[in-house]
Design an enzyme around this catalytic site. Structure first.
Site, mmCIF file in Angstrom:
data_model
loop_
_atom_site.group_PDB
_atom_site.id
_atom_site.type_symbol
_atom_site.label_atom_id
_atom_site.label_comp_id
_atom_site.label_asym_id
_atom_site.label_seq_id
_atom_site.Cartn_x
_atom_site.Cartn_y
_atom_site.Cartn_z
ATOM 1 N N HIS A 1 0.845 -1.188 0.000
ATOM 2 C CA HIS A 1 0.000 0.000 0.000
ATOM 3 C C HIS A 1 0.885 1.244 0.000
ATOM 4 C CE1 HIS A 1 0.460 -0.680 4.491
ATOM 5 N NE2 HIS A 1 0.834 0.575 4.371
HETATM 6 P P1 TYD Z 1 -1.341 -2.753 7.618
HETATM 7 O O1 TYD Z 1 -0.867 -1.341 7.805
HETATM 8 O O2 TYD Z 1 -2.045 -3.087 6.342
HETATM 9 O O3 TYD Z 1 -0.122 -3.768 7.830
HETATM 10 P P2 TYD Z 1 1.185 -4.000 6.917
HETATM 11 O O4 TYD Z 1 1.451 -2.770 6.117
HETATM 12 O O5 TYD Z 1 2.282 -4.301 7.876
HETATM 13 O O6 TYD Z 1 0.949 -5.193 6.072
HETATM 14 O O7 TYD Z 1 -2.262 -3.111 8.865
HETATM 15 C C1 TYD Z 1 -2.737 -4.426 9.090
HETATM 16 C C2 TYD Z 1 -4.013 -4.325 9.925
HETATM 17 O O8 TYD Z 1 -3.721 -3.729 11.196
HETATM 18 C C3 TYD Z 1 -5.087 -3.474 9.287
HETATM 19 O O9 TYD Z 1 -6.329 -4.143 9.474
HETATM 20 C C4 TYD Z 1 -5.119 -2.202 10.067
HETATM 21 C C5 TYD Z 1 -4.534 -2.586 11.406
HETATM 22 N N1 TYD Z 1 -3.713 -1.498 11.983
HETATM 23 C C6 TYD Z 1 -4.253 -0.708 12.982
HETATM 24 O O10 TYD Z 1 -5.408 -0.869 13.416
HETATM 25 N N2 TYD Z 1 -3.479 0.293 13.517
HETATM 26 C C7 TYD Z 1 -2.205 0.521 13.074
HETATM 27 O O11 TYD Z 1 -1.518 1.445 13.598
HETATM 28 C C8 TYD Z 1 -1.677 -0.299 12.024
HETATM 29 C C9 TYD Z 1 -0.284 -0.078 11.481
HETATM 30 C C10 TYD Z 1 -2.475 -1.301 11.513
#
Ligand code: TYD
Length: 133
Positions: free
Chosen positions: A51
């Protein structure tokens, strides 16, 4: 493609540890509002990220083991391998990032300029490219 790296100040007390310091608006070029870390990356095929953010600034560090981060600013792509001795990578807004090839016991740390906000995410790569154009 210009990627900014962040070397944390450190105190090497090995074999009694090494201490690393990140200070918002000092060696980290934004005020830190949120810190999160990811560990237990036991699946060797794990892929995270995939993303970009519209407004968020982040700095990503490998604090143990190693992983690869792929970066895409909509025009150019590059890949960087990070381990615990590598400087961190700054992730400005509109930088598509994907992390993979996590080693055993890899742990990564992210410093962020704002609280979690799902509406700041761009999770579709074609949408990201359209916004970059
Ligand atoms: P995501 O940022 O997509 O993880 P990565 O980039 O490491 O693959 O986040 C994964 C899940 O965690 C998503 O459902 C949102 C949640 N999340 C939060 O609720 N708060 C946060 O600060 C972060 C980073 C993620």
């Amino acid at each position: 493609m210009h990627i900014e790296r962040v070397k944390l100040q450190s105190f090497d007390d090995t074999p009694d540890g090494e201490l690393f310091i990140a200070e918002g608006t000092k060696n980290i070029p934004f005020a830190i509002k949120r810190v999160y870390y990811i560990n237990q990356l036991d699946n060797p095929k794990a892929v995270r990220g995939k993303h970009a953010h519209k407004k968020l600034d982040q700095a990503i560090f490998c604090v143990n083991g190693s992983f690869v981060i792929d970066l895409d600013d909509g025009k150019e792509q590059t890949s960087i391998t990070l381990d615990a001795s590598s400087p961190g990578v700054l992730l400005p807004p509109m930088m598509w990032h994907t992390m993979h090839d996590f080693s055993k016991n890899c742990a990564l740390l992210v410093l962020a300029s704002d609280f979690f906000d799902e509406s700041d995410y761009i999770r579709k790569h074609d949408e990201f490219l359209a916004l970059c154009a």
